[in-house]
Scaffold this motif. Structure first.
Motif, PDB file in Angstrom:
ATOM      1  N   GLU A  73       0.766  -0.986  -0.401  1.00 56.97           N
ATOM      2  CA  GLU A  73      -0.361  -0.257   0.346  1.00 56.97           C
ATOM      3  C   GLU A  73       1.278   1.637   0.100  1.00 56.97           C
ATOM      4  OE1 GLU A  73      -3.274  -0.118  -0.296  1.00 56.97           O
ATOM      5  OE2 GLU A  73      -3.782  -2.217   0.475  1.00 56.97           O
ATOM      6  N   ALA A  74       2.136   1.378  -0.664  1.00 54.47           N
ATOM      7  CA  ALA A  74       2.826   2.347  -0.389  1.00 54.47           C
ATOM      8  C   ALA A  74       2.485   3.579  -1.146  1.00 54.47           C
ATOM      9  CB  ALA A  74       3.725   1.674  -2.214  1.00 54.47           C
ATOM     10  N   HIS A  75       1.148   3.934  -2.191  1.00 55.20           N
ATOM     11  CA  HIS A  75       0.581   5.398  -2.075  1.00 55.20           C
ATOM     12  C   HIS A  75       0.327   5.720  -0.887  1.00 55.20           C
ATOM     13  CE1 HIS A  75      -2.965   2.699  -2.034  1.00 55.20           C
ATOM     14  NE2 HIS A  75      -3.191   3.497  -1.220  1.00 55.20           N
ATOM     15  N   LEU A  76       0.073   4.733   0.458  1.00 52.91           N
ATOM     16  CA  LEU A  76       0.171   6.065   1.497  1.00 52.91           C
ATOM     17  C   LEU A  76       1.160   7.182   2.053  1.00 52.91           C
ATOM     18  CD1 LEU A  76      -2.422   2.886   3.414  1.00 52.91           C
ATOM     19  CD2 LEU A  76      -3.139   5.078   2.035  1.00 52.91           C
ATOM     20  N   ALA A  81       1.163  10.996   4.370  1.00 55.86           N
ATOM     21  CA  ALA A  81       2.274  11.602   5.530  1.00 55.86           C
ATOM     22  C   ALA A  81       2.057  13.234   5.845  1.00 55.86           C
ATOM     23  CB  ALA A  81       3.241  12.009   4.055  1.00 55.86           C
ATOM     24  N   SER A  82       1.102  13.802   5.282  1.00 57.23           N
ATOM     25  CA  SER A  82       0.648  15.124   6.390  1.00 57.23           C
ATOM     26  C   SER A  82       0.340  15.218   8.127  1.00 57.23           C
ATOM     27  CB  SER A  82      -0.427  15.589   5.512  1.00 57.23           C
ATOM     28  OG  SER A  82      -1.818  15.218   5.544  1.00 57.23           O
ATOM     29  N   CYS A  88       5.793   8.075   7.965  1.00 53.74           N
ATOM     30  CA  CYS A  88       6.308   7.501   7.082  1.00 53.74           C
ATOM     31  C   CYS A  88       7.507   8.205   6.274  1.00 53.74           C
ATOM     32  CB  CYS A  88       5.305   8.555   6.008  1.00 53.74           C
ATOM     33  SG  CYS A  88       3.192   8.234   5.775  1.00 53.74           S
ATOM     34  N   GLN A  89       8.004   8.716   6.804  1.00 53.60           N
ATOM     35  CA  GLN A  89       9.415   9.625   6.737  1.00 53.60           C
ATOM     36  C   GLN A  89      10.392   8.627   7.533  1.00 53.60           C
ATOM     37  OE1 GLN A  89      11.827  11.992   5.578  1.00 53.60           O
ATOM     38  NE2 GLN A  89       9.309  12.361   4.176  1.00 53.60           N
ATOM     39  N   TYR A  90      10.316   7.477   8.059  1.00 56.73           N
ATOM     40  CA  TYR A  90      11.008   6.404   8.830  1.00 56.73           C
ATOM     41  C   TYR A  90      10.942   5.557   7.729  1.00 56.73           C
ATOM     42  CZ  TYR A  90      14.278   3.431  11.329  1.00 56.73           C
ATOM     43  OH  TYR A  90      14.428   2.931  12.010  1.00 56.73           O
ATOM     44  N   VAL A  91      10.264   5.393   6.905  1.00 58.85           N
ATOM     45  CA  VAL A  91       9.666   4.441   6.238  1.00 58.85           C
ATOM     46  C   VAL A  91      10.897   4.455   4.991  1.00 58.85           C
ATOM     47  CG1 VAL A  91       8.441   2.556   4.220  1.00 58.85           C
ATOM     48  CG2 VAL A  91       7.826   2.894   7.103  1.00 58.85           C
TER      49      VAL A  91
END
Length: 208
Positions: A73-76, A81-82, A88-91
Protein backbone atom coordinates in the motif's frame (compact mmCIF):
# COMPACT_ATOMS: atom_id res chain seq x y z
CA UNK A 1 10.86 -11.31 3.96
CA UNK A 2 9.83 -8.31 6.00
CA UNK A 3 6.47 -6.97 4.81
CA UNK A 4 5.25 -3.57 5.98
CA UNK A 5 1.55 -2.69 5.85
CA UNK A 6 -0.22 0.48 7.02
CA UNK A 7 -2.81 -0.96 9.41
CA UNK A 8 -2.94 -3.35 12.35
CA UNK A 9 -5.95 -5.24 10.99
CA UNK A 10 -3.97 -6.14 7.85
CA UNK A 11 -1.29 -7.70 10.04
CA UNK A 12 -3.85 -9.76 11.97
CA UNK A 13 -5.57 -10.82 8.75
CA UNK A 14 -2.40 -12.15 7.11
CA UNK A 15 -1.06 -13.83 10.23
CA UNK A 16 -4.34 -15.73 10.61
CA UNK A 17 -3.96 -17.10 7.07
CA UNK A 18 -0.36 -18.28 7.26
CA UNK A 19 1.65 -20.37 9.68
CA UNK A 20 5.03 -19.42 11.13
CA UNK A 21 4.60 -15.74 10.27
CA UNK A 22 5.35 -13.20 12.96
CA UNK A 23 2.96 -10.26 13.09
CA UNK A 24 4.31 -7.13 14.74
CA UNK A 25 1.91 -4.49 16.03
CA UNK A 26 1.96 -2.17 19.01
CA UNK A 27 0.97 -4.90 21.47
CA UNK A 28 3.83 -7.24 20.46
CA UNK A 29 6.78 -7.06 22.84
CA UNK A 30 10.40 -6.73 21.73
CA UNK A 31 11.12 -10.05 23.45
CA UNK A 32 8.62 -11.78 21.16
CA UNK A 33 10.44 -10.43 18.13
CA UNK A 34 13.76 -11.64 19.52
CA UNK A 35 12.36 -15.08 20.31
CA UNK A 36 11.09 -15.45 16.76
CA UNK A 37 14.38 -14.31 15.20
CA UNK A 38 16.43 -16.71 17.33
CA UNK A 39 14.15 -19.69 16.76
CA UNK A 40 15.16 -22.57 14.51
CA UNK A 41 13.37 -21.87 11.24
CA UNK A 42 14.27 -22.47 7.60
CA UNK A 43 13.03 -19.01 6.71
CA UNK A 44 11.73 -16.00 8.58
CA UNK A 45 8.67 -14.04 7.53
CA UNK A 46 7.63 -10.94 9.43
CA UNK A 47 4.68 -8.70 8.68
CA UNK A 48 4.42 -5.47 10.62
CA UNK A 49 2.86 -2.04 10.49
CA UNK A 50 4.70 0.99 9.17
CA UNK A 51 4.87 2.15 12.79
CA UNK A 52 6.58 -1.07 13.91
CA UNK A 53 9.37 -0.77 11.33
CA UNK A 54 11.72 1.09 13.67
CA UNK A 55 11.30 -1.48 16.45
CA UNK A 56 11.95 -4.36 14.08
CA UNK A 57 14.96 -2.70 12.49
CA UNK A 58 16.51 -1.82 15.86
CA UNK A 59 16.05 -5.30 17.36
CA UNK A 60 19.56 -6.67 18.09
CA UNK A 61 18.61 -10.04 16.61
CA UNK A 62 17.36 -8.61 13.33
CA UNK A 63 19.92 -9.00 10.55
CA UNK A 64 19.03 -6.80 7.59
CA UNK A 65 21.15 -8.85 5.19
CA UNK A 66 18.92 -11.88 5.82
CA UNK A 67 15.75 -10.08 4.74
CA UNK A 68 14.12 -8.61 1.67
CA UNK A 69 11.76 -5.70 2.29
CA UNK A 70 8.32 -5.23 0.78
CA UNK A 71 6.29 -2.08 1.52
CA UNK A 72 2.62 -2.69 0.74
CA UNK A 73 0.00 0.00 0.00
CA UNK A 74 2.92 2.28 -0.83
CA UNK A 75 0.68 5.10 -2.10
CA UNK A 76 -0.23 5.79 1.54
CA UNK A 77 3.31 7.01 2.11
CA UNK A 78 2.16 9.97 0.03
CA UNK A 79 -1.48 10.38 0.99
CA UNK A 80 -0.89 9.93 4.74
CA UNK A 81 2.38 11.83 4.98
CA UNK A 82 0.67 14.95 6.31
CA UNK A 83 -0.57 13.28 9.51
CA UNK A 84 1.85 10.34 9.81
CA UNK A 85 4.93 12.32 8.92
CA UNK A 86 7.40 10.64 11.25
CA UNK A 87 6.28 7.12 10.40
CA UNK A 88 6.25 7.66 6.64
CA UNK A 89 9.60 9.44 6.69
CA UNK A 90 11.21 6.65 8.68
CA UNK A 91 10.16 4.07 6.08
CA UNK A 92 11.38 6.25 3.21
CA UNK A 93 14.73 7.04 4.84
CA UNK A 94 15.57 3.50 5.97
CA UNK A 95 14.41 1.14 3.21
CA UNK A 96 17.82 1.40 1.48
CA UNK A 97 19.41 -0.39 4.44
CA UNK A 98 18.13 -3.56 2.77
CA UNK A 99 19.88 -5.04 -0.26
CA UNK A 100 16.55 -5.80 -1.93
CA UNK A 101 13.30 -3.91 -1.56
CA UNK A 102 10.07 -3.26 -3.41
CA UNK A 103 7.14 -0.87 -2.99
CA UNK A 104 3.77 -2.29 -4.01
CA UNK A 105 0.39 -0.65 -4.57
CA UNK A 106 -2.79 -1.24 -6.53
CA UNK A 107 -3.50 2.50 -6.31
CA UNK A 108 -0.64 3.97 -8.32
CA UNK A 109 0.49 7.53 -7.77
CA UNK A 110 1.70 9.70 -10.63
CA UNK A 111 5.46 9.73 -10.68
CA UNK A 112 5.64 13.50 -10.27
CA UNK A 113 4.11 13.04 -6.80
CA UNK A 114 6.66 10.44 -5.66
CA UNK A 115 8.62 11.35 -2.54
CA UNK A 116 12.19 12.32 -3.42
CA UNK A 117 13.45 9.25 -1.56
CA UNK A 118 11.95 6.88 -4.14
CA UNK A 119 11.64 9.07 -7.23
CA UNK A 120 14.46 7.26 -9.03
CA UNK A 121 13.27 3.70 -8.42
CA UNK A 122 12.35 1.53 -11.38
CA UNK A 123 8.58 1.47 -11.90
CA UNK A 124 6.88 -1.69 -13.14
CA UNK A 125 3.20 -1.87 -13.99
CA UNK A 126 1.45 -5.22 -14.17
CA UNK A 127 -0.85 -5.66 -17.14
CA UNK A 128 -3.49 -8.25 -16.26
CA UNK A 129 -4.72 -10.60 -18.98
CA UNK A 130 -8.34 -11.61 -19.61
CA UNK A 131 -9.72 -8.58 -17.79
CA UNK A 132 -13.50 -8.58 -17.50
CA UNK A 133 -14.93 -5.08 -17.66
CA UNK A 134 -17.46 -4.33 -14.95
CA UNK A 135 -20.40 -2.06 -15.65
CA UNK A 136 -21.76 -0.17 -12.68
CA UNK A 137 -25.06 1.59 -12.33
CA UNK A 138 -24.63 4.92 -10.62
CA UNK A 139 -27.30 6.29 -8.28
CA UNK A 140 -27.40 9.90 -7.14
CA UNK A 141 -29.15 10.83 -3.91
CA UNK A 142 -30.60 14.19 -3.07
CA UNK A 143 -29.44 15.60 0.24
CA UNK A 144 -32.94 15.31 1.69
CA UNK A 145 -33.31 11.60 0.84
CA UNK A 146 -32.81 9.15 3.71
CA UNK A 147 -29.89 6.85 2.94
CA UNK A 148 -31.53 3.97 4.80
CA UNK A 149 -34.78 4.33 2.83
CA UNK A 150 -32.93 4.58 -0.50
CA UNK A 151 -30.74 1.55 0.17
CA UNK A 152 -33.76 -0.44 1.33
CA UNK A 153 -35.56 0.37 -1.92
CA UNK A 154 -32.50 -0.55 -4.00
CA UNK A 155 -32.06 -3.90 -2.24
CA UNK A 156 -35.75 -4.70 -2.48
CA UNK A 157 -35.74 -3.94 -6.19
CA UNK A 158 -32.87 -6.35 -6.77
CA UNK A 159 -34.41 -9.10 -4.64
CA UNK A 160 -37.75 -8.88 -6.46
CA UNK A 161 -36.28 -8.55 -9.98
CA UNK A 162 -35.16 -11.82 -11.53
CA UNK A 163 -33.10 -9.91 -14.12
CA UNK A 164 -30.91 -8.34 -11.43
CA UNK A 165 -28.51 -11.01 -10.20
CA UNK A 166 -26.75 -9.10 -7.45
CA UNK A 167 -25.82 -5.72 -6.06
CA UNK A 168 -22.66 -4.74 -4.16
CA UNK A 169 -22.93 -1.94 -1.63
CA UNK A 170 -19.90 -0.40 0.06
CA UNK A 171 -21.12 1.68 2.97
CA UNK A 172 -19.07 2.78 5.95
CA UNK A 173 -21.81 2.40 8.54
CA UNK A 174 -22.45 -0.96 10.16
CA UNK A 175 -25.45 0.39 12.08
CA UNK A 176 -27.20 1.76 8.99
CA UNK A 177 -26.58 -1.41 6.96
CA UNK A 178 -28.12 -3.31 9.85
CA UNK A 179 -31.15 -0.99 9.75
CA UNK A 180 -31.61 -1.72 6.03
CA UNK A 181 -31.61 -5.47 6.66
CA UNK A 182 -34.03 -5.12 9.57
CA UNK A 183 -36.41 -3.08 7.39
CA UNK A 184 -36.30 -5.71 4.65
CA UNK A 185 -36.86 -8.47 7.18
CA UNK A 186 -39.91 -6.69 8.64
CA UNK A 187 -41.69 -6.08 5.32
CA UNK A 188 -45.13 -7.65 4.93
CA UNK A 189 -45.52 -10.09 2.05
CA UNK A 190 -41.77 -10.40 1.57
CA UNK A 191 -39.49 -12.84 3.31
CA UNK A 192 -35.80 -12.04 3.44
CA UNK A 193 -33.81 -15.27 3.46
CA UNK A 194 -30.36 -15.56 5.01
CA UNK A 195 -28.96 -16.71 1.65
CA UNK A 196 -30.20 -13.54 -0.01
CA UNK A 197 -27.32 -11.43 1.29
CA UNK A 198 -23.79 -11.45 2.63
CA UNK A 199 -22.83 -8.87 5.21
CA UNK A 200 -19.09 -8.27 5.52
CA UNK A 201 -17.76 -6.00 8.24
CA UNK A 202 -15.32 -5.76 11.09
CA UNK A 203 -16.19 -7.26 14.46
CA UNK A 204 -18.83 -5.30 16.29
CA UNK A 205 -20.62 -6.57 19.39
CA UNK A 206 -23.68 -4.46 18.57
CA UNK A 207 -24.37 -6.31 15.32
CA UNK A 208 -26.52 -9.42 15.70
Amino acid sequence: YLVLVPYTNLVHSKVSQHEEVLGVTGDVKDEEISDYLTSDKKSYKIIGTYDSFKRILSNPNFNKSDFKLMVDEAHLLVTQASFRTGTCQYVLKNYTKFDKYVFVTATPTQRRFFPVEIENLLVLQIQWKDIVEANFKTYYLDSDVSMIKKLTALCLGVLLNDNEKEIHIFYNSVNEITQVLLRLKAMDGFKLERDDFRFICSKNQQVK
